[in-house]
Design an enzyme around this catalytic site. Sequence first.
Site, PDB file in Angstrom:
ATOM      1  N   SER A  14       0.806  -1.228   0.000  1.00 57.01           N
ATOM      2  CA  SER A  14       0.000   0.000   0.000  1.00 57.01           C
ATOM      3  C   SER A  14       0.839   1.279   0.000  1.00 57.01           C
ATOM      4  O   SER A  14       0.376   2.312  -0.448  1.00 57.01           O
ATOM      5  CB  SER A  14      -0.918   0.016   1.215  1.00 57.01           C
ATOM      6  OG  SER A  14      -0.164  -0.113   2.400  1.00 57.01           O
ATOM      7  N   HIS A  65      -1.585   4.639   7.194  1.00 51.55           N
ATOM      8  CA  HIS A  65      -0.917   5.222   6.017  1.00 51.55           C
ATOM      9  C   HIS A  65      -0.696   6.713   6.198  1.00 51.55           C
ATOM     10  O   HIS A  65      -1.517   7.397   6.792  1.00 51.55           O
ATOM     11  CB  HIS A  65      -1.750   4.945   4.767  1.00 51.55           C
ATOM     12  CG  HIS A  65      -2.012   3.481   4.567  1.00 51.55           C
ATOM     13  ND1 HIS A  65      -3.161   2.875   5.000  1.00 51.55           N
ATOM     14  CD2 HIS A  65      -1.246   2.507   4.009  1.00 51.55           C
ATOM     15  CE1 HIS A  65      -3.102   1.573   4.711  1.00 51.55           C
ATOM     16  NE2 HIS A  65      -1.954   1.330   4.116  1.00 51.55           N
ATOM     17  N   ASP A 117      -4.652   7.853   7.379  1.00 46.72           N
ATOM     18  CA  ASP A 117      -5.598   6.924   7.995  1.00 46.72           C
ATOM     19  C   ASP A 117      -4.878   6.085   9.042  1.00 46.72           C
ATOM     20  O   ASP A 117      -3.757   6.411   9.423  1.00 46.72           O
ATOM     21  CB  ASP A 117      -6.367   6.107   6.937  1.00 46.72           C
ATOM     22  CG  ASP A 117      -5.534   5.012   6.277  1.00 46.72           C
ATOM     23  OD1 ASP A 117      -4.395   4.744   6.730  1.00 46.72           O
ATOM     24  OD2 ASP A 117      -6.036   4.411   5.301  1.00 46.72           O
TER      25      ASP A 117
END
Length: 376
Positions: free
Chosen positions: A44, A341, A338
């Site tokens: 990610s 991240h 978030d």
Amino acid sequence: MKNSQLVSIIFFVYATISSIGSINCRDNINLVTNQAALFVFGDSLFDAGNNNYIDTVSSFRSNIWPYGQTTFKQPTGRISDGRLIPDFIAENAWLPLIPPNLQPSNGNNQFIYGVTFASAGAGALVGTLPGMVINLGTQVNNFKNVEKSLRSELGNAVTKRVFSRAVYLFHIGGNDYFYPFSANSSTFQSNSREKFVDFVIGNTTSVIEELYEMGGRKFGFLNMGPYDCAPNSLIRDRTKIGSCFKPAAELIDMHNKKFPDVLRRLQSELSGFRYALHDYHTSLSERINNPSKYGFKEGKKACCGSGPLRGINTCGNRMGPSQSYELCGNVTDYLFFDSSHLTEKAHRQIAELIWSGQPNVTGPYNLKALFELQLT
Ligand SMILES: *[C@@H]1O[C@H](CO)[C@@H](O)[C@H](O)[C@H]1NC(C)=O
Ligand SMILES: *[C@@H]1O[C@H](CO)[C@@H](O)[C@H](O)[C@H]1NC(C)=O
Ligand SMILES: *[C@@H]1O[C@H](CO)[C@@H](O)[C@H](O)[C@H]1NC(C)=O
Ligand SMILES: *[C@@H]1O[C@H](CO)[C@@H](O)[C@H](O)[C@H]1NC(C)=O
């Protein structure tokens, strides 16, 4: 004038001057392939939208508002409010944004400057989140498909030159080290922790060797960040909110001790192999622990999410419409966008360290040096 504007103007001028002197198509191919391309592998941290195109659950995608709110003004699949580290690396290298390889084709040569194979949730092990992500081995198979199409478009010699000049950027392993704690992973249970770390590093090393065989020479890596201290980890134990998740820290530390030795070995064994290793564990820890020193007001609480420290991953209603979420007023105050991240502002800072950091931060090469390196 902002640095990014300056770079794109310089690039535009360079491209214009070059194309005046070279009208035929062959020279145009030479023009584009004189720049080193950027091929991106991982999870990610680097996924620019591949998960939008695979069959997975919605909580593994970030094609929803407010992801993308800052720079793109719309969700792209990047798991941040804006740009990711590879976006800033590409800008510094005078490359356009590097597209996800599953993004539908927009015509010829779309991958000439590089491709992103990364997939949110991916690990080096096939057993990590199976069926939900594009694991590292599959990412390499996708790279081989790109190789085929480049060979047929540009020919073997030019493709080989593109591959040997290119930089291959990696971030992989974090999901492997967390998955065993959230699932019943047999790999983990039947092996010692040290063996498990060896598997993750071993599978990553196999991929590096495979890319080397295909002509890759310049590699960039981040070590494992302190993911045990991300907002999501800080709330794992509801009786001790704010303390890092020790079992993962143990694996991360082991990885970070072993991986540099593997890279040194590869450099001694593989002729022409050059690499950059960024100490992401240190750079991110510093920001978590001293946010104000780096221009952040919050180093531990996420901008978007719910629950304590907004550490529950509900940003954008990704867990379903019944799970509401909060969004901070000013994202530039936050290190984390978030629950696990970073914000664009944080990515920009880390990318700068990877690009031009001193050897104690990124070494033995930094990415700027790798891009400039002329291999004979
Ligand atoms: C994990 O698997 C083992 C053996 O298959 C089983 O006994 C155990 O209950 C499982 N644990 C969880 C948390 O699912
Ligand atoms: C890759 O990981 C698997 C477990 O998923 C392991 O059996 C295998 O030995 C590893 N390969 C290397 C080269 O370490
Ligand atoms: C957000 O915070 C930054 C830095 O703290 C500040 O410069 C900026 O004006 C703020 N923006 C808004 C919309 O409040
Ligand atoms: C790296 O070295 C520079 C000076 O050479 C120093 O200012 C900096 O604090 C060092 N960074 C780390 C993370 O050790």
